[in-house]
Design a protein around this motif. Structure first.
Motif, PDB file in Angstrom:
ATOM      1  N   ARG A 225     -25.375  16.427 -46.892  1.00 19.85           N
ATOM      2  CA  ARG A 225     -26.198  16.125 -47.906  1.00 19.85           C
ATOM      3  C   ARG A 225     -26.459  17.349 -48.747  1.00 19.85           C
ATOM      4  NH1 ARG A 225     -26.852  13.143 -51.599  1.00 19.85           N
ATOM      5  NH2 ARG A 225     -26.521  11.495 -50.445  1.00 19.85           N
ATOM      6  N   GLY A 226     -26.903  18.510 -48.071  1.00 19.53           N
ATOM      7  CA  GLY A 226     -27.566  19.806 -48.904  1.00 19.53           C
ATOM      8  C   GLY A 226     -26.272  20.356 -49.439  1.00 19.53           C
ATOM      9  N   PHE A 227     -25.304  20.971 -48.329  1.00 22.53           N
ATOM     10  CA  PHE A 227     -24.402  21.721 -48.862  1.00 22.53           C
ATOM     11  C   PHE A 227     -23.085  21.120 -49.693  1.00 22.53           C
ATOM     12  CE2 PHE A 227     -20.159  23.968 -47.349  1.00 22.53           C
ATOM     13  CZ  PHE A 227     -20.281  25.257 -47.935  1.00 22.53           C
ATOM     14  N   LEU A 228     -22.837  20.109 -49.413  1.00 17.39           N
ATOM     15  CA  LEU A 228     -21.899  19.353 -50.187  1.00 17.39           C
ATOM     16  C   LEU A 228     -22.645  18.391 -51.555  1.00 17.39           C
ATOM     17  CD1 LEU A 228     -19.562  17.890 -47.493  1.00 17.39           C
ATOM     18  CD2 LEU A 228     -19.524  19.977 -48.873  1.00 17.39           C
ATOM     19  N   PHE A 229     -23.348  17.458 -51.409  1.00 13.40           N
ATOM     20  CA  PHE A 229     -23.898  16.834 -52.488  1.00 13.40           C
ATOM     21  C   PHE A 229     -24.799  17.499 -53.403  1.00 13.40           C
ATOM     22  CE2 PHE A 229     -22.143  13.434 -49.584  1.00 13.40           C
ATOM     23  CZ  PHE A 229     -21.607  12.349 -50.603  1.00 13.40           C
ATOM     24  N   ASN A 230     -25.861  17.912 -52.768  1.00 13.29           N
ATOM     25  CA  ASN A 230     -26.891  18.530 -53.402  1.00 13.29           C
ATOM     26  C   ASN A 230     -26.569  19.908 -54.125  1.00 13.29           C
ATOM     27  OD1 ASN A 230     -28.445  16.205 -52.591  1.00 13.29           O
ATOM     28  ND2 ASN A 230     -29.802  17.327 -51.347  1.00 13.29           N
ATOM     29  N   HIS A 231     -25.513  20.579 -53.402  1.00 11.36           N
ATOM     30  CA  HIS A 231     -25.268  21.915 -53.816  1.00 11.36           C
ATOM     31  C   HIS A 231     -24.496  21.522 -55.231  1.00 11.36           C
ATOM     32  CE1 HIS A 231     -22.620  25.389 -52.768  1.00 11.36           C
ATOM     33  NE2 HIS A 231     -23.173  25.818 -53.976  1.00 11.36           N
ATOM     34  N   LEU A 232     -23.614  20.371 -55.224  1.00 10.91           N
ATOM     35  CA  LEU A 232     -22.672  20.321 -56.309  1.00 10.91           C
ATOM     36  C   LEU A 232     -23.711  19.773 -57.553  1.00 10.91           C
ATOM     37  CD1 LEU A 232     -19.972  19.488 -57.675  1.00 10.91           C
ATOM     38  CD2 LEU A 232     -20.359  17.175 -56.739  1.00 10.91           C
ATOM     39  N   TYR A 233     -24.800  18.959 -57.294  1.00  5.11           N
ATOM     40  CA  TYR A 233     -25.709  18.537 -58.505  1.00  5.11           C
ATOM     41  C   TYR A 233     -26.303  19.794 -59.129  1.00  5.11           C
ATOM     42  CZ  TYR A 233     -24.770  14.111 -55.823  1.00  5.11           C
ATOM     43  OH  TYR A 233     -24.219  13.047 -55.235  1.00  5.11           O
ATOM     44  N   HIS A 234     -26.758  20.652 -58.085  1.00  9.38           N
ATOM     45  CA  HIS A 234     -27.559  22.094 -58.599  1.00  9.38           C
ATOM     46  C   HIS A 234     -26.528  22.499 -59.595  1.00  9.38           C
ATOM     47  CE1 HIS A 234     -29.067  26.001 -58.754  1.00  9.38           C
ATOM     48  NE2 HIS A 234     -27.796  26.418 -57.885  1.00  9.38           N
ATOM     49  N   HIS A 235     -25.474  22.766 -59.311  1.00  8.18           N
ATOM     50  CA  HIS A 235     -24.235  23.664 -60.157  1.00  8.18           C
ATOM     51  C   HIS A 235     -24.008  22.975 -61.243  1.00  8.18           C
ATOM     52  CE1 HIS A 235     -24.350  27.253 -57.873  1.00  8.18           C
ATOM     53  NE2 HIS A 235     -23.914  26.694 -56.783  1.00  8.18           N
ATOM     54  N   ARG A 236     -23.832  21.734 -61.183  1.00  4.19           N
ATOM     55  CA  ARG A 236     -23.715  20.847 -62.500  1.00  4.19           C
ATOM     56  C   ARG A 236     -24.804  20.988 -63.360  1.00  4.19           C
ATOM     57  NH1 ARG A 236     -21.437  14.958 -60.418  1.00  4.19           N
ATOM     58  NH2 ARG A 236     -23.894  14.857 -60.903  1.00  4.19           N
ATOM     59  N   GLY A 237     -26.109  21.056 -62.900  1.00  2.51           N
ATOM     60  CA  GLY A 237     -27.198  21.234 -63.975  1.00  2.51           C
ATOM     61  C   GLY A 237     -26.847  22.533 -64.637  1.00  2.51           C
ATOM     62  N   GLU A 238     -26.591  23.663 -63.787  1.00  3.64           N
ATOM     63  CA  GLU A 238     -26.440  24.914 -64.375  1.00  3.64           C
ATOM     64  C   GLU A 238     -25.596  24.671 -65.571  1.00  3.64           C
ATOM     65  OE1 GLU A 238     -26.968  28.608 -61.397  1.00  3.64           O
ATOM     66  OE2 GLU A 238     -25.505  27.127 -60.967  1.00  3.64           O
ATOM     67  N   MET A 239     -24.348  24.031 -65.304  1.00  2.00           N
ATOM     68  CA  MET A 239     -22.897  24.111 -66.415  1.00  2.00           C
ATOM     69  C   MET A 239     -23.819  23.324 -67.623  1.00  2.00           C
ATOM     70  SD  MET A 239     -20.051  24.810 -67.307  1.00  2.00           S
ATOM     71  CE  MET A 239     -19.316  25.383 -65.623  1.00  2.00           C
ATOM     72  N   ILE A 240     -24.634  22.232 -67.299  1.00  2.00           N
ATOM     73  CA  ILE A 240     -25.192  21.673 -68.540  1.00  2.00           C
ATOM     74  C   ILE A 240     -25.864  22.696 -69.435  1.00  2.00           C
ATOM     75  CG2 ILE A 240     -27.111  19.948 -69.460  1.00  2.00           C
ATOM     76  CD1 ILE A 240     -25.807  18.058 -67.041  1.00  2.00           C
ATOM     77  N   MET A 241     -26.660  23.495 -68.825  1.00  2.00           N
ATOM     78  CA  MET A 241     -27.500  24.466 -69.645  1.00  2.00           C
ATOM     79  C   MET A 241     -26.290  25.546 -70.131  1.00  2.00           C
ATOM     80  SD  MET A 241     -30.436  23.629 -69.401  1.00  2.00           S
ATOM     81  CE  MET A 241     -31.027  25.085 -70.345  1.00  2.00           C
ATOM     82  N   TYR A 242     -25.220  25.683 -69.597  1.00  2.00           N
ATOM     83  CA  TYR A 242     -24.250  26.908 -70.046  1.00  2.00           C
ATOM     84  C   TYR A 242     -23.682  26.135 -71.494  1.00  2.00           C
ATOM     85  CZ  TYR A 242     -23.500  30.136 -66.231  1.00  2.00           C
ATOM     86  OH  TYR A 242     -23.678  30.985 -65.112  1.00  2.00           O
ATOM     87  N   LEU A 243     -23.318  24.787 -71.110  1.00  2.00           N
ATOM     88  CA  LEU A 243     -22.782  24.179 -72.397  1.00  2.00           C
ATOM     89  C   LEU A 243     -23.773  24.077 -73.719  1.00  2.00           C
ATOM     90  CD1 LEU A 243     -20.916  21.158 -70.579  1.00  2.00           C
ATOM     91  CD2 LEU A 243     -19.709  22.845 -72.072  1.00  2.00           C
ATOM     92  N   ARG A 244     -25.070  23.746 -73.185  1.00  4.38           N
ATOM     93  CA  ARG A 244     -25.859  23.878 -74.159  1.00  4.38           C
ATOM     94  C   ARG A 244     -26.378  24.984 -74.839  1.00  4.38           C
ATOM     95  NH1 ARG A 244     -29.564  19.264 -71.845  1.00  4.38           N
ATOM     96  NH2 ARG A 244     -28.810  17.423 -73.153  1.00  4.38           N
ATOM     97  N   ALA A 245     -26.458  26.191 -74.241  1.00  8.38           N
ATOM     98  CA  ALA A 245     -26.280  27.401 -74.569  1.00  8.38           C
ATOM     99  C   ALA A 245     -25.444  27.947 -75.596  1.00  8.38           C
ATOM    100  CB  ALA A 245     -26.617  28.449 -73.620  1.00  8.38           C
ATOM    101  N   THR A 246     -24.220  27.378 -75.457  1.00 13.47           N
ATOM    102  CA  THR A 246     -23.164  27.792 -76.378  1.00 13.47           C
ATOM    103  C   THR A 246     -23.033  26.627 -77.376  1.00 13.47           C
ATOM    104  OG1 THR A 246     -21.381  26.853 -74.921  1.00 13.47           O
ATOM    105  CG2 THR A 246     -21.750  29.231 -74.495  1.00 13.47           C
ATOM    106  N   GLY A 247     -23.670  25.774 -77.627  1.00 15.08           N
ATOM    107  CA  GLY A 247     -23.622  24.794 -78.703  1.00 15.08           C
ATOM    108  C   GLY A 247     -22.655  23.886 -78.613  1.00 15.08           C
TER     109      GLY A 247
END
Length: 168
Positions: free
Chosen positions: A128-150
């Motif tokens: 739950r933590g190392f696989l599923f939640n870890h993945l969701y955390h980094h996807r959230g970061e990627m969303i911020m990267y995408l928004r920051a680059t327009g």
């Protein structure tokens, strides 16, 4: 029962992860929001690699990252990362569908060589933590990267904020 739920969640989230990775433009692959952050390409590659870790987490009682030899490819090539993702998803799916409820309660350990870095703890907690939640955390970061680059962010759980602006 939990395995059936996890398999359903896994399949739904694979679709969302694929949409997110496919939204990464090659032109912004080297974007880095700060000196201590990964580039967009490195973060994308990390997201793709998490699926590979399903095998070590679900198939092995002791997972030694030092003996792991996954060929990740060039983090500056989004097509290579998408291929890595697809390959790792197949491996993860096989490991998840082969898992038994009994194996979920067994203790699991992560090591780097002789050093224990995680565990021992029940595999169900690790998954739950190392696989599923870890993945969701980094996807959230990627969303911020995408928004920051327009760049446009794909809707993962329904329309995005940007989608609502386009309807006005």
């Amino acid at each position: 029962m939990i395995l059936e739920q996890w398999i359903g969640e896994f399949e739904q989230e694979v679709l969302n992860t694929r949409k997110l990775l496919q939204a990464i433009p090659q032109k912004d692959i080297r974007y880095r929001p700060s000196d201590i952050s990964w580039t967009m390409g490195e973060l994308a590659q990390h997201i793709a690699t998490i699926y590979y870790w399903y095998v070590g987490t679900l198939d092995q009682d002791v997972y030694d990252l030092a003996s792991d030899d996954l060929e990740r490819g060039d983090p500056n090539d989004i097509q290579a990362t998408l291929s890595l993702f697809e390959s790792n998803v197949e491996k993860a799916r096989a490991a998840l569908t082969a898992l038994t409820e009994d194996k979920l309660t067994a203790n699991w350990i992560m090591k780097v060589g002789e050093k224990t870095v995680l565990g021992p703890m029940p595999r169900v907690v690790v998954a739950r933590g190392f696989l599923f939640n870890h993945l969701y955390h980094h996807r959230g970061e990627m969303i911020m990267y995408l928004r920051a680059t327009g760049n446009r962010v794909p809707g993962l759980y329904g329309p995005t904020y940007e989608d609502s602006l386009n309807k006005q």
